[in-house]
Design an enzyme around this catalytic site. Structure first.
Site, PDB file in Angstrom:
ATOM      1  N   CYS A 113       0.410  -1.259   0.029  1.00  0.00           N
ATOM      2  CA  CYS A 113       0.158  -0.344   0.274  1.00  0.00           C
ATOM      3  C   CYS A 113       0.546   1.368   0.382  1.00  0.00           C
ATOM      4  CB  CYS A 113      -1.189  -0.409   0.684  1.00  0.00           C
ATOM      5  SG  CYS A 113      -1.971  -1.045   1.550  1.00  0.00           S
ATOM      6  N   HIS A 253      -3.603   7.240   3.121  1.00  0.00           N
ATOM      7  CA  HIS A 253      -3.665   5.678   2.212  1.00  0.00           C
ATOM      8  C   HIS A 253      -5.120   5.382   3.408  1.00  0.00           C
ATOM      9  CE1 HIS A 253      -3.484   1.810   1.712  1.00  0.00           C
ATOM     10  NE2 HIS A 253      -3.666   1.197   3.602  1.00  0.00           N
ATOM     11  N   ASN A 283     -10.129  -0.335   1.037  1.00  0.00           N
ATOM     12  CA  ASN A 283      -8.230  -0.233   1.157  1.00  0.00           C
ATOM     13  C   ASN A 283      -7.644  -0.960  -0.645  1.00  0.00           C
ATOM     14  OD1 ASN A 283      -5.773  -0.748   1.068  1.00  0.00           O
ATOM     15  ND2 ASN A 283      -6.175  -1.542   2.620  1.00  0.00           N
TER      16      ASN A 283
HETATM   17  N1  ACO Z   1     -16.993  -9.441  10.567  1.00  0.00           N
HETATM   18  C1  ACO Z   1     -17.373  -9.937  12.216  1.00  0.00           C
HETATM   19  N2  ACO Z   1     -16.830 -10.063  12.687  1.00  0.00           N
HETATM   20  C2  ACO Z   1     -15.545 -10.133  12.620  1.00  0.00           C
HETATM   21  C3  ACO Z   1     -14.695  -9.978  11.320  1.00  0.00           C
HETATM   22  C4  ACO Z   1     -16.345  -9.511  10.904  1.00  0.00           C
HETATM   23  N3  ACO Z   1     -15.560  -8.987   9.090  1.00  0.00           N
HETATM   24  N4  ACO Z   1     -13.451  -8.974  11.218  1.00  0.00           N
HETATM   25  C5  ACO Z   1     -13.516 -10.622  12.367  1.00  0.00           C
HETATM   26  N5  ACO Z   1     -14.656 -10.277  13.770  1.00  0.00           N
HETATM   27  C6  ACO Z   1     -14.186 -10.555  14.342  1.00  0.00           C
HETATM   28  C7  ACO Z   1     -13.217 -11.408  15.103  1.00  0.00           C
HETATM   29  O1  ACO Z   1     -13.504 -12.366  14.922  1.00  0.00           O
HETATM   30  C8  ACO Z   1     -13.832 -11.008  16.746  1.00  0.00           C
HETATM   31  O2  ACO Z   1     -14.504 -11.874  17.350  1.00  0.00           O
HETATM   32  P1  ACO Z   1     -14.116 -13.282  18.776  1.00  0.00           P
HETATM   33  O3  ACO Z   1     -14.489 -11.214  19.860  1.00  0.00           O
HETATM   34  O4  ACO Z   1     -15.302 -13.342  18.351  1.00  0.00           O
HETATM   35  O5  ACO Z   1     -12.481 -13.115  19.170  1.00  0.00           O
HETATM   36  C9  ACO Z   1     -13.996  -9.708  16.552  1.00  0.00           C
HETATM   37  O6  ACO Z   1     -14.785  -9.749  15.678  1.00  0.00           O
HETATM   38  C10 ACO Z   1     -12.973  -8.651  17.139  1.00  0.00           C
HETATM   39  O7  ACO Z   1     -11.998  -8.346  15.727  1.00  0.00           O
HETATM   40  P2  ACO Z   1     -10.499  -7.629  16.032  1.00  0.00           P
HETATM   41  O8  ACO Z   1      -9.645  -8.308  15.049  1.00  0.00           O
HETATM   42  O9  ACO Z   1     -10.190  -7.872  17.703  1.00  0.00           O
HETATM   43  O10 ACO Z   1     -11.384  -6.576  15.355  1.00  0.00           O
HETATM   44  P3  ACO Z   1     -10.641  -4.924  15.051  1.00  0.00           P
HETATM   45  O11 ACO Z   1     -11.176  -4.610  16.130  1.00  0.00           O
HETATM   46  O12 ACO Z   1      -9.151  -5.036  15.779  1.00  0.00           O
HETATM   47  O13 ACO Z   1     -10.694  -4.698  13.350  1.00  0.00           O
HETATM   48  C11 ACO Z   1      -9.724  -4.870  11.431  1.00  0.00           C
HETATM   49  C12 ACO Z   1     -10.387  -5.852  12.892  1.00  0.00           C
HETATM   50  C13 ACO Z   1     -10.406  -4.449  10.808  1.00  0.00           C
HETATM   51  C14 ACO Z   1      -8.461  -5.187  10.569  1.00  0.00           C
HETATM   52  C15 ACO Z   1      -8.792  -3.616  12.534  1.00  0.00           C
HETATM   53  O14 ACO Z   1      -7.725  -4.578  13.546  1.00  0.00           O
HETATM   54  C16 ACO Z   1      -7.682  -3.354  11.216  1.00  0.00           C
HETATM   55  O15 ACO Z   1      -8.186  -1.951  10.691  1.00  0.00           O
HETATM   56  N6  ACO Z   1      -6.486  -3.720  11.357  1.00  0.00           N
HETATM   57  C17 ACO Z   1      -5.600  -2.285  10.494  1.00  0.00           C
HETATM   58  C18 ACO Z   1      -6.102  -3.502   9.493  1.00  0.00           C
HETATM   59  C19 ACO Z   1      -5.036  -2.595   7.699  1.00  0.00           C
HETATM   60  O16 ACO Z   1      -5.929  -1.530   7.642  1.00  0.00           O
HETATM   61  N7  ACO Z   1      -5.014  -3.524   6.846  1.00  0.00           N
HETATM   62  C20 ACO Z   1      -4.071  -2.952   6.125  1.00  0.00           C
HETATM   63  C21 ACO Z   1      -3.212  -1.677   5.404  1.00  0.00           C
HETATM   64  S1  ACO Z   1      -1.825  -2.675   5.265  1.00  0.00           S
HETATM   65  C22 ACO Z   1      -2.415  -2.546   3.816  1.00  0.00           C
HETATM   66  O17 ACO Z   1      -2.712  -1.563   3.306  1.00  0.00           O
HETATM   67  C23 ACO Z   1      -1.820  -3.430   2.620  1.00  0.00           C
END
Ligand code: ACO
Length: 344
Positions: A113, A253, A283
């Site tokens: 990215c 980004h 993204n």
């Molecule tokens: N729908 C419903 N529930 C979900 C989903 C979904 N799509 N995805 C995960 N969950 C659940 C998980 O299983 C977890 O359940 P549990 O508590 O029963 O175990 C719960 O939701 C919380 O999961 P987390 O991973 O803790 O959720 P978080 O609040 O961290 O959000 C996210 C996840 C959105 C991916 C976040 O961590 C994030 O944005 N991280 C940065 C990722 C990013 O930006 N990547 C790209 C940047 S680099 C690039 O661009 C290539």
């Protein structure tokens, strides 16, 4: 005055097919409320059968060349930022050069990215040294091919798109002013495709374990992104003799609205300072910042003389930022963008 690389043309291409959060809820155990509240994304574009990495890049590039009023024969260099190539060999930039009918060198930058900002900074060096005068800098990702549509934690985040700019020597003080590039390969495994390369070649095992798809440790990437976002914006603004608050617009980004809001809070800036279009596209990796830049220009959010800050982070883990002053070109009335071959 130092010779700078000014953005004089811009264009985008997004596939026609829209995949909404509700569509995804029919494919994996998720829902619109979860995706919207955790990411800010409402829908994303996904390639149709006729879209390829090359075709999307070429459509965006043609539009950028039209705005800049340069012909393919005048292009001195093509730099394509991409991590989702049509083929592993050759690199996508060569196909783009051929399809455009250009006869110039073509270089591919693979930095996830952060790739387009890496490409912008790389290209600007050739302008500053006087080596080249007309450079296409394209960000394109057909990232849906690398998504595991059984993994709800990743497939909801990404979409396909392309966007491009033309860089030319500035006649005034517009252009790329400062930059910061960075890499922390020690954290590579937080966001990667574990199978299909030379260390873990394509095999039945790779396919059975679905290792040819993106795997991500979302929480670690979130922490890295917010840390680098804020330090990078501060550093590139300081190099330009400014504070982050002095930037007219920040084009981050477009990974996750929560990352942008969190970083805005750390920087003490209001969200008005940030351009956001991730609700429409998710993204789009290397296409994310140029796609946001193109829409910011088309929506009149960027005026001649404005100083913009761009900041990206992604697989690597990598980060990249640049401060760019916009020139008179952004006041041009640009042709409407191409969306799936239809003028909009
Ligand atoms: N729908 C419903 N529930 C979900 C989903 C979904 N799509 N995805 C995960 N969950 C659940 C998980 O299983 C977890 O359940 P549990 O508590 O029963 O175990 C719960 O939701 C919380 O999961 P987390 O991973 O803790 O959720 P978080 O609040 O961290 O959000 C996210 C996840 C959105 C991916 C976040 O961590 C994030 O944005 N991280 C940065 C990722 C990013 O930006 N990547 C790209 C940047 S680099 C690039 O661009 C290539």
């Amino acid at each position: 005055m130092k010779r700078r690389a000014e953005i004089t043309g811009w264009g985008k291409y997004v596939p026609e097919k829209v995949l909404t959060n509700n569509d995804l809820a029919k494919m994996v155990d998720t829902n619109d409320e979860w995706i919207t509240s955790r990411t800010g994304i409402k829908e994303r574009r996904i390639r149709t059968d006729t879209d390829t990495t090359t075709s999307m890049a070429v459509a965006a590039a043609r539009e950028a060349m039209t705005v800049a009023e340069v012909d393919a024969s005048e292009i001195d260099l093509i730099v394509v930022a991409n991590s989702s190539p049509d083929y592993l060999l050759p690199a996508p930039a060569n196909f783009v050069q051929h399809e455009l009918g250009a006869s110039c060198p073509a270089l591919t930058v693979a930095a996830g990215c952060s790739g387009w900002v890496y490409a912008l900074v790389t290209a600007s060096q050739f302008i500053e040294t006087g080596a080249y005068n007309n450079i296409l800098v394209i960000g394109v990702e057909l990232i849906s091919y690398a998504l595991d549509y059984t993994d709800r934690s990743t497939c909801i985040l990404f979409g396909d798109a392309a966007a491009a700019v033309v860089l030319q020597p500035s006649t005034g003080d517009a252009g790329v002013m400062t930059f910061e590039l960075g890499s922390d390969g020690g954290q590579a495994h937080h966001l990667w495709v574990p199978g299909g390369g030379t260390r873990n070649p394509v095999s039945q095992n790779v396919v059975d374990n679905r290792e040819m798809y993106i795997r991500m440790n979302g929480q670690e990437v979130f922490k890295f992104a917010t840390r680098k976002f804020t330090s990078c914006i501060k550093n590139i603004a300081e190099q330009a003799g400014m504070k982050p608050a002095d930037l007219d617009l920040i084009i981050p980004h477009q990974a996750n609205l929560r990352i942008i809001e969190y970083a805005a809070g750390l920087l003490g800036l209001s969200m008005d300072k940030f351009f956001v279009n991730l609700h429409k596209y998710g993204n789009t990796s290397a296409a994310s910042i140029p796609l946001a830049l193109v829409e910011a220009i088309q929506e009149g959010r960027v005026k001649p003389g404005d100083v913009t800050g761009m900041v990206a982070f992604g697989s690597g883990l990598s980060w990249a930022g640049a401060v760019v002053r916009m020139g008179e070109a952004v006041a041009k009335v640009a042709p409407q963008s191409v969306v799936a071959g239809v003028m909009q």
